[in-house]
Write an enzyme that holds these catalytic residues in place. Sequence first.
Site, short mmCIF file in Angstrom:
data_model
loop_
_atom_site.label_atom_id
_atom_site.label_comp_id
_atom_site.label_asym_id
_atom_site.label_seq_id
_atom_site.Cartn_x
_atom_site.Cartn_y
_atom_site.Cartn_z
CB SER A 415 -0.91 0.02 1.23
OG SER A 415 -1.74 -1.11 1.27
CG HIS A 436 -2.63 -0.48 -3.55
ND1 HIS A 436 -2.88 0.84 -3.31
CD2 HIS A 436 -2.93 -1.13 -2.38
CE1 HIS A 436 -3.32 1.00 -2.07
NE2 HIS A 436 -3.37 -0.19 -1.50
CD GLU A 448 -3.38 3.60 -6.00
OE1 GLU A 448 -3.42 4.84 -6.08
OE2 GLU A 448 -2.83 3.01 -5.05
CG ASN A 486 -3.17 4.13 0.78
OD1 ASN A 486 -4.36 4.35 0.98
ND2 ASN A 486 -2.66 2.91 0.82
#
Length: 691
Positions: A415, A436, A448, A486
Amino acid sequence: MKVNDVVTYEVEGPIAVITVNSPPVNALSNAVRQGVADAVQTAIGDSAVGAMVLICDGRTFFAGAEISELGKPQVEPSLRNLQLIVENATKPVIAAMHGTALGGGLELALVAHYRIAVPSAKMGLPEIKLGLLPGAGGTQRLPRVIGIAKALDLILSGDPVSATSAKAMGLIDELATEGNLRADALTLACRVLEEKRPLLKVRDRADKLDEARGKPEIFAEIRQANAKKFRGYKAPENIVRAVEATLELPFDQGMVRERELFNELEKDSQSAAQRHVFFAERLAAKVSGIPSDTAALPIKKVGVIGAGTMGGGIAMNFANAGIPVTIVETSQEALERGLRIIRGNYETTAKKGKMKPEDVDTRMGLLTGSVAMGDLADCDLIIEAVFENLDVKREVFARLDRIAKPGAILATNTSYLDIDDIAAATQRPESVVGLHFFSPANVMKLLEVVRTKDTKPEITVTAMKLAKTIGKIGVLVGNGFGFVGNRILAARNTQADRLVLEGATPWAVDKVLYDFGFAMGHFQMRDLVGLDVGWNRDATSSANVREILNEIGRHGQKTRGGYYDYDENRKQTPSPVASQVIEDFAAKQGIARRAVNDEEIHDRILFAMVNEGARILDEGIASRASDIDIVWVTGYGWPKYRGGPMFWADLQGLPVVLEKLKTLEAAHGEAFKPSPLIERLVAQGKGFKDA
């Protein structure tokens, strides 16, 4: 004969066949509308013709209006005027449907006098997904054909129904034999002539409306049932009001009312935002910087390391797509627990009627468990989903490098971590990519795809194609802390944490975000995910409020206490314990608490996110501002009707954003120092859409 480049006109016996061929989806562009209008007029004036069949070549009937024409000046014939030509034709018109008849396509079919479709055809009115309502009579004609309640269900869902269902509800008159649509439509047209059937106009029907008269509760129940789902959206209420007009007004006045309600929505920023998301999602699939003829690699078998929440969810995606998966765990106990959870998830889905019971065993049969890493040797793709620790992941990749076959793709589900650093543990960094997934991985649509400085083009292309194969929305991003989603979340975290230390309550922060349109607030989300996710019990040091809450056993909803307290039904209430922890920690840090209003909460959180997005774009971590929007709309709950953080910023105007950031920087420090990209765009008079 050719009417124009996209429409042909042929006569077979007493029937004129009007055929549209405008790839890829026969959208109702100006050329299509003009061609159909001319062909219908030709048939009306042809004494040898008794009836018409309107049909499309290619893979579908009209799949909708030409979206790119929305908001632009009308070019005649408009769809509504084409409908008048068809509806008022003095000879019967039969609409013959295959593929999808959506939006304006279905609205055009509704003015035909008879409708026939192959069983595989689907039809619907998806305008709500663009923040609109059916604007060519859909809200007025559909209730007259299938009734008020069914029409509202179909229009408010935006989802298509099968031709079989459409026949059962009276939306179409006949089902054709699969692959024989043209012949069956001609047969129907001849039968209409032989039996001297009338020119049936949907607009003149009243029987289905009469069933609903004197029953206002239909609309009240619809509003109540959808209140939570449509919170914040304007289109659903306008749709209900338009359908209500079918009972309140004569048809022509109802059409005027529909147009008024449509125009309200078309001019509103919500529809612009939802149209932006529609196009941005499709643009995200286009990979920049790689030759268009780069071929994807075949993925026939996948390996997943880890059978926990993420690993199990990832494996389910591939099993759902019919791709065999080998799942590796460190112990037989952990492996069996993970497989039990996967089976339980499938069984729950089957009980809800969303998959056939026999499919549970079929999908489980595609999953093979193992405690031996060597069993991944024949996999085309191996995805690591172990603990978020760089050393652990590097060790796993070093082992994979020795085990995986030449040409295998090695992927990490990290992440936040540096994938170049992870790839350096192998002798084949060019074969490493980030995938991801978002939790729960079998549900969340976002993926992702993270390419490193060494990732080969064919692996990037394969990963993006694979995203579509497993039903995900793939967004290509660069390698950097937190990637796109993130990293922006980290900026939000920083401001949310700081705000509560300075005097805002967690519930005040959450309410501002909820009122903005998020499904839940920041601290509610943390409690739901679990405050202990990523928390290391052995290394904890009371360094922040989250650590302290974890140290006293408050891990969120699962322990019935985090930032909020929870009852046995997980109903939340503000927690005095969390409040005290926050106040004590603020005092320890020497932070003077004060009153913080909603405007400050709104600006600090949202403009911090926009500013971080601008930095990501400037650094090339994201290729397009719209990619950032898709990440946040799809993976983090940014309200679709606000279009994503970068679209929202453009809507405010970047000069306004720049001034806000400067004001916030003066009051709250370096975190709000404007991104150089924002300063450049403002100086150039441009927006993020131009970056």
